[in-house]
Write an enzyme that holds these catalytic residues in place. Structure first.
Site, PDB file in Angstrom:
ATOM      1  N   ALA A  22       0.836  -1.204   0.000  1.00 36.77           N
ATOM      2  CA  ALA A  22       0.000   0.000   0.000  1.00 36.77           C
ATOM      3  C   ALA A  22       0.871   1.255   0.000  1.00 36.77           C
ATOM      4  O   ALA A  22       0.585   2.215  -0.730  1.00 36.77           O
ATOM      5  CB  ALA A  22      -0.923  -0.017   1.212  1.00 36.77           C
ATOM      6  N   GLY A 102       7.833  -3.105  15.607  1.00 36.29           N
ATOM      7  CA  GLY A 102       7.373  -3.008  16.987  1.00 36.29           C
ATOM      8  C   GLY A 102       8.140  -1.964  17.782  1.00 36.29           C
ATOM      9  O   GLY A 102       8.758  -1.036  17.219  1.00 36.29           O
ATOM     10  N   ILE A 133       3.228  -9.326  16.384  1.00 40.95           N
ATOM     11  CA  ILE A 133       2.170 -10.265  16.793  1.00 40.95           C
ATOM     12  C   ILE A 133       1.852 -10.126  18.279  1.00 40.95           C
ATOM     13  O   ILE A 133       0.808 -10.559  18.735  1.00 40.95           O
ATOM     14  CB  ILE A 133       2.560 -11.731  16.482  1.00 40.95           C
ATOM     15  CG1 ILE A 133       3.825 -12.139  17.241  1.00 40.95           C
ATOM     16  CG2 ILE A 133       2.685 -11.960  14.993  1.00 40.95           C
ATOM     17  CD1 ILE A 133       4.016 -13.638  17.332  1.00 40.95           C
ATOM     18  N   ASP A 134       2.760  -9.495  19.053  1.00 40.91           N
ATOM     19  CA  ASP A 134       2.597  -9.450  20.511  1.00 40.91           C
ATOM     20  C   ASP A 134       1.478  -8.509  20.973  1.00 40.91           C
ATOM     21  O   ASP A 134       1.015  -8.606  22.094  1.00 40.91           O
ATOM     22  CB  ASP A 134       3.905  -9.002  21.184  1.00 40.91           C
ATOM     23  CG  ASP A 134       5.068  -9.885  20.803  1.00 40.91           C
ATOM     24  OD1 ASP A 134       4.833 -11.028  20.371  1.00 40.91           O
ATOM     25  OD2 ASP A 134       6.227  -9.437  20.925  1.00 40.91           O
ATOM     26  N   ARG A 169      -6.566 -36.135  28.010  1.00 43.03           N
ATOM     27  CA  ARG A 169      -5.299 -35.557  28.456  1.00 43.03           C
ATOM     28  C   ARG A 169      -5.387 -34.073  28.788  1.00 43.03           C
ATOM     29  O   ARG A 169      -6.281 -33.367  28.340  1.00 43.03           O
ATOM     30  CB  ARG A 169      -4.250 -35.712  27.348  1.00 43.03           C
ATOM     31  CG  ARG A 169      -3.604 -37.069  27.379  1.00 43.03           C
ATOM     32  CD  ARG A 169      -2.577 -37.178  26.288  1.00 43.03           C
ATOM     33  NE  ARG A 169      -1.897 -38.463  26.390  1.00 43.03           N
ATOM     34  CZ  ARG A 169      -1.346 -39.090  25.381  1.00 43.03           C
ATOM     35  NH1 ARG A 169      -1.374 -38.572  24.171  1.00 43.03           N
ATOM     36  NH2 ARG A 169      -0.740 -40.241  25.570  1.00 43.03           N
ATOM     37  N   ALA A 193     -10.411 -22.463  26.018  1.00 40.61           N
ATOM     38  CA  ALA A 193      -9.434 -23.134  26.887  1.00 40.61           C
ATOM     39  C   ALA A 193      -9.945 -23.107  28.330  1.00 40.61           C
ATOM     40  O   ALA A 193     -10.881 -22.375  28.665  1.00 40.61           O
ATOM     41  CB  ALA A 193      -8.093 -22.417  26.787  1.00 40.61           C
ATOM     42  N   ARG A 268       0.789 -33.071  28.986  1.00 40.87           N
ATOM     43  CA  ARG A 268       1.593 -32.932  27.768  1.00 40.87           C
ATOM     44  C   ARG A 268       1.814 -31.446  27.503  1.00 40.87           C
ATOM     45  O   ARG A 268       0.942 -30.623  27.830  1.00 40.87           O
ATOM     46  CB  ARG A 268       0.868 -33.533  26.563  1.00 40.87           C
ATOM     47  CG  ARG A 268       0.695 -35.040  26.639  1.00 40.87           C
ATOM     48  CD  ARG A 268       2.037 -35.705  26.346  1.00 40.87           C
ATOM     49  NE  ARG A 268       1.900 -37.114  26.037  1.00 40.87           N
ATOM     50  CZ  ARG A 268       1.809 -38.091  26.929  1.00 40.87           C
ATOM     51  NH1 ARG A 268       1.790 -37.819  28.219  1.00 40.87           N
ATOM     52  NH2 ARG A 268       1.735 -39.345  26.533  1.00 40.87           N
ATOM     53  N   HIS A 274       7.704 -20.214  16.814  1.00 37.79           N
ATOM     54  CA  HIS A 274       7.652 -19.327  15.646  1.00 37.79           C
ATOM     55  C   HIS A 274       6.547 -19.678  14.656  1.00 37.79           C
ATOM     56  O   HIS A 274       6.268 -18.881  13.752  1.00 37.79           O
ATOM     57  CB  HIS A 274       9.005 -19.316  14.931  1.00 37.79           C
ATOM     58  CG  HIS A 274      10.061 -18.560  15.691  1.00 37.79           C
ATOM     59  ND1 HIS A 274      10.696 -19.087  16.785  1.00 37.79           N
ATOM     60  CD2 HIS A 274      10.539 -17.295  15.525  1.00 37.79           C
ATOM     61  CE1 HIS A 274      11.550 -18.185  17.255  1.00 37.79           C
ATOM     62  NE2 HIS A 274      11.473 -17.096  16.517  1.00 37.79           N
ATOM     63  N   VAL A 275       5.898 -20.832  14.835  1.00 35.97           N
ATOM     64  CA  VAL A 275       4.743 -21.161  13.978  1.00 35.97           C
ATOM     65  C   VAL A 275       3.714 -20.028  14.078  1.00 35.97           C
ATOM     66  O   VAL A 275       3.067 -19.658  13.088  1.00 35.97           O
ATOM     67  CB  VAL A 275       4.110 -22.501  14.446  1.00 35.97           C
ATOM     68  CG1 VAL A 275       2.770 -22.741  13.785  1.00 35.97           C
ATOM     69  CG2 VAL A 275       5.061 -23.655  14.148  1.00 35.97           C
TER      70      VAL A 275
HETATM   71  O1  F6P Z   1       8.177  -9.784  19.050  1.00 28.37           O
HETATM   72  C1  F6P Z   1       7.749 -10.849  18.263  1.00 28.37           C
HETATM   73  C2  F6P Z   1       8.305 -12.139  18.794  1.00 28.37           C
HETATM   74  O2  F6P Z   1       7.845 -13.174  17.945  1.00 28.37           O
HETATM   75  C3  F6P Z   1       7.985 -12.443  20.253  1.00 28.37           C
HETATM   76  O3  F6P Z   1       6.689 -12.958  20.433  1.00 28.37           O
HETATM   77  C4  F6P Z   1       9.072 -13.417  20.594  1.00 28.37           C
HETATM   78  O4  F6P Z   1       9.363 -13.398  21.990  1.00 28.37           O
HETATM   79  C5  F6P Z   1      10.258 -12.891  19.822  1.00 28.37           C
HETATM   80  O5  F6P Z   1       9.720 -12.132  18.751  1.00 28.37           O
HETATM   81  C6  F6P Z   1      11.152 -13.959  19.242  1.00 28.37           C
HETATM   82  O6  F6P Z   1      12.203 -13.334  18.639  1.00 28.37           O
HETATM   83  P1  F6P Z   1      13.237 -14.087  17.687  1.00 28.37           P
HETATM   84  O7  F6P Z   1      12.513 -14.495  16.447  1.00 28.37           O
HETATM   85  O8  F6P Z   1      14.302 -13.074  17.433  1.00 28.37           O
HETATM   86  O9  F6P Z   1      13.699 -15.291  18.438  1.00 28.37           O
END
Ligand code: F6P
Length: 370
Positions: A22, A102, A133-134, A169, A193, A268, A274-275
Site C-alpha cells: 500500500a 514493533g 504479533i505481541d 489428556r 481453553a 503434555r 515461531h509457527v
Molecule cells: O516480538 C515478536 C516475537 O515473535 C515475540 O513474540 C518473541 O518473543 C520474539 O519475537 C522472538 O524473537 P526471535 O525471532 O528473534 O527469536
C-alpha cells in the site's frame, strides 16, 4: 516529499507485505519515489536499498513474512552507528522513512530523526506503522500480525483439543508474545481453553502450579464427556520454563489424586513457537496493513512527521497525543514519543489499558473458561 524509504524491522508479522504494497502504490500514485530497505536497520547500514514499484509488490498481499526481510540490530543503540545510517539516508536523498515494526524498531526511528542528533544535517521525516504479533504497543488497539497469530493459535489448539479429548489428556500450550499476555488471553477465549496464564497476573510459580492443578481437578470432576480434555494456554512471558512447569504440575496432581489414572496426571506440553508468527495474513491483517500504510504515507506526503498510524486507540486521546486521520476515520496519527511511553507503561502493567485487559479477561474467564 520526493523520496520515501520503507523498511520492516524486528520480528516479522503477517500483514507487513500488505503495508509495503500500500505504501508503494499510494506513494507512487501521489508522485513520490518509493524505495525499500532490506533487512531493517541492518540493511540500512549495509546500504541495501531496492526500488519498489508496482511490479515489485504485485501478488505480495497474500504472503506471510516480509519481502524486504527483517532483522534485529542491537548496534543501532550506538550514536556513531546512527550517524552512519543518517549519512547513507542523506546520500540516497531520502526525505521520509516509514518503519514497519514493533517497540524497538519505532524507538530506532525516533532516535534516527532526533533533532539533537540530526543537527544541521539533512532533515528526515519519519512515520511508524505498528507491526508485532505481541500486541504490546501503546496507543493502538491492534498491531499488524496479531489477528493472524491469534487465528494460528486457535487452529493449532483446536487440533490439540481433538487428540487431548481422545486420550483424556491435559495440555499446556505455550504461545509467543514476549512480555505481553494479550495473545494468550484472547486466544484462550477463542479456543474455549480452561485456563490462561499470562505475565500481567504476576503470580508466583507455586500459585501457577496450584491454579493449573485446581483447574484440571475441576474439569475432571465435572464428568461431562466433552470436557475430558484440559487445555491451558501459557504466554511465553510467564517466566516458569514449560518443562519444569509440567514436572511440578504432574507431581502436585499425583499428590492430590493418588488413585487417578495416569492420563489424568500426565500433562503434555506443546510450544507453538515461531509457527505463531508465520503463515498467510488473515483478511483483517491485509486490510489493517493496507489502511495503516495509507495513513502513514499520506502523513509523510503532507509533511507530518514523528507520528505512528494507529488502529482505533482503546483510550480517549487528548489532542496533543493524537488526531483522527483525515484519510481514514478508523485510523489515528499518534505522537510517536507518546507511543513509546505508553508501550512501557503497558508492559509494566501501569497503563489503564493493561489493567483493563487483565480485568476484562478475569470477568470472561470466570464466566466462560471454567
Ligand atoms: O516480538 C515478536 C516475537 O515473535 C515475540 O513474540 C518473541 O518473543 C520474539 O519475537 C522472538 O524473537 P526471535 O525471532 O528473534 O527469536
Amino acid at each position: 516529499m520526493k523520496r520515501i524509504a520503507v523498511m520492516t524491522s524486528g520480528g516479522d508479522a503477517p500483514g507487513m507485505n500488505a503495508a509495503i504494497r500500500a505504501a508503494t502504490l499510494i506513494g507512487r500514485a501521489a508522485g513520490a519515489d518509493i524505495v525499500g530497505i532490506e533487512r531493517g536497520y541492518r540493511g540500512l547500514l549495509e546500504d541495501a536499498f531496492v526500488p519498489l514499484g508496482a511490479q515489485d509488490v504485485a501478488g505480495i498481499l497474500r504472503e506471510g513474512g516480509t519481502i524486504l526481510g527483517s532483522a534485529r540490530c542491537k548496534e543501532f543503540h550506538q550514536r556513531d552507528v546512527r550517524d552512519r545510517a543518517r549519512e547513507i539516508l542523506a546520500r540516497r536523498e531520502i526525505d521520509g522513512l516509514i518503519v514497519i515494526g514493533g517497540n524497538g524498531s519505532l524507538t530506532g526511528a525516533m532516535r534516527l530523526a532526533d533533532a539533537s542528533e540530526v543537527g544541521s544535517g539533512r532533515p528526515l521525516k519519519i512515520a511508524g506503522i505498528p507491526a508485532s504479533i505481541d500486541n504490546d504497543l501503546g496507543l493502538t488497539g491492534l498491531s499488524i500480525g496479531v489477528d493472524t497469530a491469534m487465528n494460528t493459535i486457535v487452529e493449532a489448539c483446536d487440533k490439540i483439543a481433538d487428540t487431548a479429548t481422545a486420550h483424556d489428556r491435559t495440555f499446556i500450550v505455550e504461545v509467543m508474545g514476549r512480555d505481553c499476555g494479550y495473545l494468550a488471553m484472547t486466544s484462550a477465549i477463542a479456543v474455549g481453553a480452561d485456563l490462561a496464564l499470562f505475565p500481567e497476573a504476576g503470580k508466583p510459580e507455586s500459585e501457577i502450579v496450584d491454579q493449573i492443578v485446581d483447574t484440571v481437578i475441576a474439569v475432571r470432576t465435572r464428568q461431562q464427556k466433552r470436557a475430558r480434555r484440559v487445555i491451558i494456554i501459557k504466554a511465553e512471558g510467564v517466566q516458569m520454563q514449560i518443562d519444569r512447569l509440567k514436572v511440578a504440575v504432574d507431581a502436585r496432581l499425583r499428590e492430590r489424586q493418588p488413585e487417578a489414572e495416569p492420563s489424568a496426571i500426565e500433562t503434555r506440553v506443546t510450544v507453538l513457537g515461531h509457527v505463531v508468527r508465520g503463515g498467510r495474513p488473515s483478511a483483517f491483517d491485509r486490510l489493517l496493513g493496507s489502511r495503516l500504510a495509507n495513513v502513514a504515507v499520506r502523513a509523510l506526503l503532507a509533511g507530518v512527521s514523528h507520528r505512528m498510524a494507529s488502529w482505533m486507540p482503546p483510550v480517549e486521546l487528548p489532542e496533543e497525543v493524537g488526531m483522527r486521520s483525515p484519510a481514514d476515520p478508523y485510523c489515528w496519527l499518534v505522537d510517536l514519543s507518546a507511543v513509546l511511553v505508553e508501550t512501557e507503561n503497558l508492559l509494566k502493567g501501569r497503563s489503564p489499558l493493561a489493567r483493563w485487559r487483565a480485568g476484562a479477561f478475569d470477568q470472561i474467564e470466570d464466566a466462560l473458561l471454567l
